[in-house]
Motif scaffolding. Structure first.
Motif, mmCIF file in Angstrom:
data_model
loop_
_atom_site.group_PDB
_atom_site.id
_atom_site.type_symbol
_atom_site.label_atom_id
_atom_site.label_comp_id
_atom_site.label_asym_id
_atom_site.label_seq_id
_atom_site.Cartn_x
_atom_site.Cartn_y
_atom_site.Cartn_z
ATOM 1 N N ASN A 149 -4.072 -17.576 6.065
ATOM 2 C CA ASN A 149 -3.667 -18.729 6.868
ATOM 3 C C ASN A 149 -4.484 -18.835 8.151
ATOM 4 O OD1 ASN A 149 -1.793 -20.508 8.596
ATOM 5 N ND2 ASN A 149 -0.790 -20.509 6.587
ATOM 6 N N GLY A 150 -4.756 -17.689 8.781
ATOM 7 C CA GLY A 150 -5.534 -17.717 10.015
ATOM 8 C C GLY A 150 -6.954 -18.199 9.791
ATOM 9 N N PHE A 151 -7.599 -17.727 8.721
ATOM 10 C CA PHE A 151 -8.966 -18.152 8.414
ATOM 11 C C PHE A 151 -8.998 -19.645 8.075
ATOM 12 C CE2 PHE A 151 -12.586 -18.571 5.450
ATOM 13 C CZ PHE A 151 -13.592 -18.075 6.256
ATOM 14 N N TRP A 152 -7.998 -20.106 7.356
ATOM 15 C CA TRP A 152 -7.894 -21.531 7.004
ATOM 16 C C TRP A 152 -7.783 -22.385 8.262
ATOM 17 C CZ3 TRP A 152 -2.796 -24.276 6.271
ATOM 18 C CH2 TRP A 152 -2.960 -25.551 5.753
ATOM 19 N N GLN A 153 -7.006 -21.922 9.226
ATOM 20 C CA GLN A 153 -6.863 -22.681 10.469
ATOM 21 C C GLN A 153 -8.164 -22.670 11.270
ATOM 22 O OE1 GLN A 153 -4.301 -24.463 11.370
ATOM 23 N NE2 GLN A 153 -2.703 -23.801 9.950
ATOM 24 N N ARG A 154 -8.825 -21.502 11.347
ATOM 25 C CA ARG A 154 -10.035 -21.394 12.155
ATOM 26 C C ARG A 154 -11.201 -22.172 11.565
ATOM 27 N NH1 ARG A 154 -8.676 -15.942 11.895
ATOM 28 N NH2 ARG A 154 -10.491 -15.535 10.563
ATOM 29 N N ARG A 155 -11.410 -22.027 10.265
ATOM 30 C CA ARG A 155 -12.608 -22.588 9.640
ATOM 31 C C ARG A 155 -12.424 -24.004 9.106
ATOM 32 N NH1 ARG A 155 -17.843 -20.549 10.090
ATOM 33 N NH2 ARG A 155 -17.665 -18.330 10.574
ATOM 34 N N PHE A 156 -11.197 -24.350 8.715
ATOM 35 C CA PHE A 156 -10.980 -25.644 8.078
ATOM 36 C C PHE A 156 -9.950 -26.497 8.807
ATOM 37 C CE2 PHE A 156 -12.520 -22.766 4.812
ATOM 38 C CZ PHE A 156 -13.509 -23.503 4.191
ATOM 39 N N GLY A 157 -9.536 -26.043 9.988
ATOM 40 C CA GLY A 157 -8.614 -26.846 10.780
ATOM 41 C C GLY A 157 -7.248 -27.018 10.154
ATOM 42 N N GLY A 158 -6.886 -26.204 9.175
ATOM 43 C CA GLY A 158 -5.585 -26.305 8.539
ATOM 44 C C GLY A 158 -5.401 -27.571 7.719
ATOM 45 N N LYS A 159 -6.481 -28.114 7.176
ATOM 46 C CA LYS A 159 -6.392 -29.371 6.415
ATOM 47 C C LYS A 159 -6.040 -29.089 4.956
ATOM 48 C CE LYS A 159 -9.891 -31.514 9.373
ATOM 49 N NZ LYS A 159 -11.261 -32.120 9.409
ATOM 50 N N VAL A 177 -8.622 -22.101 -4.101
ATOM 51 C CA VAL A 177 -7.493 -22.550 -4.919
ATOM 52 C C VAL A 177 -6.160 -22.448 -4.188
ATOM 53 C CG1 VAL A 177 -8.660 -21.969 -7.078
ATOM 54 C CG2 VAL A 177 -7.212 -20.249 -5.947
ATOM 55 N N GLY A 178 -6.121 -21.834 -3.014
ATOM 56 C CA GLY A 178 -4.857 -21.732 -2.307
ATOM 57 C C GLY A 178 -5.007 -21.106 -0.939
ATOM 58 N N VAL A 179 -3.916 -21.135 -0.184
ATOM 59 C CA VAL A 179 -3.853 -20.558 1.164
ATOM 60 C C VAL A 179 -2.593 -19.716 1.251
ATOM 61 C CG1 VAL A 179 -3.690 -21.029 3.634
ATOM 62 C CG2 VAL A 179 -5.086 -22.520 2.179
ATOM 63 N N MET A 180 -2.721 -18.494 1.753
ATOM 64 C CA MET A 180 -1.581 -17.589 1.860
ATOM 65 C C MET A 180 -0.653 -18.011 3.002
ATOM 66 S SD MET A 180 -1.879 -15.542 -0.615
ATOM 67 C CE MET A 180 -0.669 -14.276 -0.225
ATOM 68 N N PRO A 181 0.597 -17.549 2.997
ATOM 69 C CA PRO A 181 1.562 -17.960 4.031
ATOM 70 C C PRO A 181 1.136 -17.521 5.424
ATOM 71 C CG PRO A 181 2.690 -16.961 2.164
ATOM 72 C CD PRO A 181 1.229 -16.721 1.958
ATOM 73 N N PHE A 182 1.728 -18.159 6.413
ATOM 74 C CA PHE A 182 1.451 -17.876 7.822
ATOM 75 C C PHE A 182 1.751 -16.412 8.133
ATOM 76 C CE2 PHE A 182 3.070 -17.948 12.300
ATOM 77 C CZ PHE A 182 1.851 -18.189 12.915
ATOM 78 N N ARG A 183 0.761 -15.736 8.679
ATOM 79 C CA ARG A 183 0.855 -14.344 9.120
ATOM 80 C C ARG A 183 1.194 -13.362 8.001
ATOM 81 N NH1 ARG A 183 3.309 -14.198 15.303
ATOM 82 N NH2 ARG A 183 1.555 -15.282 16.254
ATOM 83 N N PHE A 184 0.934 -13.731 6.765
ATOM 84 C CA PHE A 184 1.119 -12.745 5.697
ATOM 85 C C PHE A 184 0.044 -11.685 5.810
ATOM 86 C CE2 PHE A 184 -0.374 -11.114 1.616
ATOM 87 C CZ PHE A 184 0.779 -10.465 1.188
ATOM 88 N N ARG A 185 0.495 -10.427 5.857
ATOM 89 C CA ARG A 185 -0.429 -9.301 5.835
ATOM 90 C C ARG A 185 0.215 -8.199 5.024
ATOM 91 N NH1 ARG A 185 -2.462 -8.333 11.944
ATOM 92 N NH2 ARG A 185 -3.514 -6.586 10.954
#
Length: 802
Positions: A149-159, A177-185
């Motif tokens: 989720n963090g990488f998706w927000q940083r690189r793709f603006g969460g679109k 193909v997908g984005v993991m949940p917020f702060r999943f580690r």
């Protein structure tokens, strides 16, 4: 009755705001310290995986050989999966750091390859998009990727339209193909992406151990039962595959316990420290309540005379104490919250807990429980003491008789306890401060100042041949060395203090071969010519590597002093030959030792030198190397941008990571010692302050109680010096008893600090002499003010008062 007690307590507080303020501040400091540390207990030990459902059923499986971690092979993983009866599913992961291109500047990103059971083990599903399909874990499956989720927000603006786009990693295009949940580690690593492990890993040999394995326990299965089954499976595999699985054992650990192993001991020590602070706070507040009880003797006697039972009086006093502790708890929670956030903000990124939102209901519940505990503990002794008032004598003598002497003795006991506890904390802080100063002055074996480091990791797809990698780093070092403001430059597969790096078994020509299972092991580094001069490692004998030590020349090596002393104690190692046996099946070449270099500390300033050997980079090429630049300026950070520019000129698609000064690396290795010292010193300072307040309070109380006596003494000719000496002697008796108890207690307790001390023992004589002297000096200062006040007693007024 409770409502009446509360309303009455509030009226009492309104008449004595000074007492309430002092008590609330003392308890707030003690509770706040405990809340701060408990928030990290919650983050590291209790709930390290807040986003993982039912994390207590997840186990970590490690392969060990003679106690050393060796990783898990894919074939062993498949056998574990087929043969076990205790796990619902198993998951294997391996880590990779490819180069991301096509998204602005090339960047080195982190990711994990995960087996098909990963999402079932962690009960995780993508927040948007889908998980991997079974076909995508088959040979030849389409390259797909899930983003964090963090990488998706940083690189793709969460679109949301990111799904279906491509991501180019090491020149290979992956479909998102997908984005993991917020702060999943799932561990302390925070990967940018997830991609299928694939079944082609099965083609790797059983001896290739690169995987980490986790598993979800079946309901009702304990760690002990799982360990017993894995012992059986490991023994079976050892019999089937003796060449690769000899002496391999499997360790089964609770994952949440395993994640907290690193900081566990430090946090436990800090919990012990803040518990001492809390006990001192309780003693302080109990002392304050006993002092206030002196003015309430008549009140309590009247209540008792009007029919109040002793139980009723105790309940009233405890209600007042608990209300004070509730106010202290509110202040403590605010201080604890602020302290935890401040501490988190100053921690290096690589030491952050996974659970950064760790101030939750459990921390609030802990603070409430501590507040209730302190209210009862600090109010219990005063409540019982004040309830024993003699009604007839108190009313007859106007409230000046009763249990005053008993309360005075009890207050003295509380001060002794405060001094003893403070003594333990101060001695611990003194040892850590001395150790930290010695650590700062220790010699790491090389020159730390004016040295810039960075890491370059070449993709094997672009640089498949060893000679291409060697040529690349030779050119980069030449370009870096030619930059303005640079004295010299070099490259190495690893650098001191940043970890031990690669290692290999070795044999020495002309010496008996080691017994199987007890092979000689050395850390190895591939370095460019000029490495020793650039980093500042002294050459004890022999020569440095030169440009002539290339792939076509005789194989050579440089060993450190530790190797020379252990294996060549009575002879010159120069000219002797050594062979690295990283792969027992390979015919490794002999290398002639041409030099002996000084020892360096591999893991930190407190670590001891290990066996180390060096080889020329052109004879032992590597795809990943550290670049070292020795600068003219004291601060090398200004050369980071020019160094990146030179790298882009050489290869525009190659990123540079980990750019930092060697001074910063040194500071990062001392982070545990730094924070242990800092926090212990702060808490010891708080303890010293509260102990001083306790000493001041009890001496002031004593002076007030002895007004008549002091007046008579002065009327009979006693001078100011005699009165001061009398009061200070009483103070020193109390403090001396506290120190006498605290020093032996500290000698026993400080042994737990052994692993955090450098160059100083847990019973260092200088520290055990200096700290008690400092505490005694502070006690004298705290006692001097009431002692001077005693000399101002007017004998006439004192006698008239009686």
């Amino acid at each position: 009755m409770l409502v009446q007690d509360v309303r009455y307590a509030l009226r009492v507080f309104a008449r004595s705001p000074g007492f309430v303020a002092m008590a609330v501040i003392a308890l707030g400091l003690g509770i706040g310290a405990n809340t701060t540390v408990f928030s990290f207990v919650n983050a590291y030990l209790l709930r390290p995986l807040p986003t993982v459902k039912d994390a207590g059923r997840i186990a970590q499986l490690n392969c060990l050989r003679r106690g050393n971690w060796v990783g898990v092979s894919y074939l062993d993983f498949l056998d574990w999966k087929r043969q076990n009866h205790v796990f619902e599913d198993l998951s294997a992961v391996t880590y990779l750091n490819p180069i991301l291109t096509g998204q602005g500047e090339p960047d080195r990103v982190s990711g994990v390859r995960v087996s098909s059971g990963f999402f079932d083990v962690f009960l995780a599903r993508p927040a948007i998009g889908r998980a991997f399909l079974p076909v995508e874990n088959e040979p030849g499956g389409e390259p797909v990727v899930l983003l964090s989720n963090g990488f998706w927000q940083r690189r793709f603006g969460g679109k949301p339209e990111t799904i279906g786009q491509s991501l180019t990693l090491d020149g290979v295009s992956y479909k998102i193909v997908g984005v993991m949940p917020f702060r999943f580690r799932f561990a302390y690593s925070d990967p940018d992406f997830y991609t299928p492990l694939g079944t082609d890993a099965a083609a790797s040999p059983r001896g290739r151990r690169l995987l980490d394995v986790t598993a979800r326990l079946k309901p009702g299965v304990t760690i002990a039962k799982a360990q017993a089954e894995m012992d059986t499976i490991a023994g079976r595999l050892e019999m089937q595959y003796p060449e690769t699985n000899a002496a391999i054992r499997v360790s089964v650990l609770d994952l949440t316990y395993s994640l907290g192993q690193g900081p566990r001991q430090s946090i436990y020590i800090m919990m012990g420290v803040v518990l001492f602070v809390l006990l001192i706070a309780c003693s302080n507040v109990a002392n304050l309540q006993l002092a206030r009880a002196t003015g309430r003797t008549s009140e309590i006697a009247i209540r008792a005379a009007m029919g109040a039972s002793r139980r009723r009086i105790i309940a009233q006093v405890l209600t007042e104490s608990i209300l004070v502790s509730i106010l202290g708890g509110i202040l403590g929670f605010a201080l604890g919250f602020a302290g935890a956030k401040l501490l988190l903000a100053t921690l290096p990124a690589n030491t952050h807990p996974i659970n950064e939102d760790f101030i939750d209901f459990s921390v609030l519940a802990f603070t409430a429980a501590v507040a209730l505990f302190t209210g009862i503990v600090s109010g219990l002794a005063p409540a019982f003491q004040i309830s024993r008032v003699s009604v007839s004598e108190t009313l007859k003598e106007g409230g000046r008789a009763g249990t005053g002497s008993a309360r005075g003795r009890l207050r003295g006991v509380f001060v002794v306890a405060e001094v003893s506890l403070a003594m333990v904390l101060l001695l611990g802080a003194g040892l850590l401060i001395k150790s930290f100063n010695l650590l700062l002055e220790s010699n790491p074996g090389f020159r730390v100042e004016s040295l810039l480091t960075a890491r370059v990791w070449l993709p094997t797809a672009k640089y498949p041949k060893p000679e291409l990698r060697a040529a690349f780093f030779r050119d980069l070092v030449e370009r870096a060395g030619a930059m303005p403001g640079v004295q010299s430059a070099a490259a190495s597969t690893n650098i001191p203090l940043a970890g031990a790096g690669n290692g290999a078994n070795f044999v020495l020509e002309g010496q008996p071969a080691p017994v199987a299972g007890h092979e000689y092991f050395t850390r190895i580094r591939s370095v460019t010519p000029g490495y020793f001069q650039t980093i500042g490692i002294p050459l004890q004998r022999g020569r440095y590597f030169s440009e002539q030590d290339d792939a076509g020349a005789q194989r050579v090596a440089i060993v450190n002093e530790r190797v020379a002393q252990q294996f060549f104690a009575n002879q010159d190692p120069i000219g002797k030959r050594v062979k690295w046996t990283r792969d027992p099946s390979a015919n490794a070449p002999w290398m002639t030792i041409v030099g002996v270099a000084g020892n360096v500390k591999p893991f930190g300033l407190a670590s001891q030198p290990v066996l180390e050997m060096y080889a020329p980079s052109r004879q032992e090429p590597s795809a990943a190397m550290f670049i070292l630049v020795r600068t003219v300026a004291a601060d090398p950070a200004g050369l980071a941008a020019p160094l990146r520019a030179e790298l882009r000129n050489l290869d525009r698609d190659q990123p540079m990571t980990g750019v930092q000064s060697m001074q910063q690396i040194v500071e990062d290795t001392m982070v545990v010692s730094k924070y242990m010292t800092l926090l212990t010193t702060i808490f010891a300072g708080i303890a010293l302050l509260m102990a001083s307040m306790g000493i001041y309070g009890v001496i002031s109380y004593t002076v007030a109680q002895r007004t008549h006596e002091l007046g008579i003494r002065m009327a009979l000719g006693a001078g100011s010096a005699n009165v001061v000496r009398l009061v200070l002697t009483q103070a020193l008796w109390v403090v001396g008893i506290g120190i006498g108890i605290g020093v032996p207690g500290a000698a026993a307790v400080t042994r737990v600090l052994q692993s955090y001390l450098y160059g100083v023992g847990p019973r260092d004589p200088a520290t055990f002499v200096l700290i008690p002297a400092v505490l005694a000096g502070v006690a004298l200062v705290a006692s001097y003010v009431p002692a001077r006040r005693a000399t101002q007693v007017d004998p006439v007024i004192a006698l008239r008062y009686e």
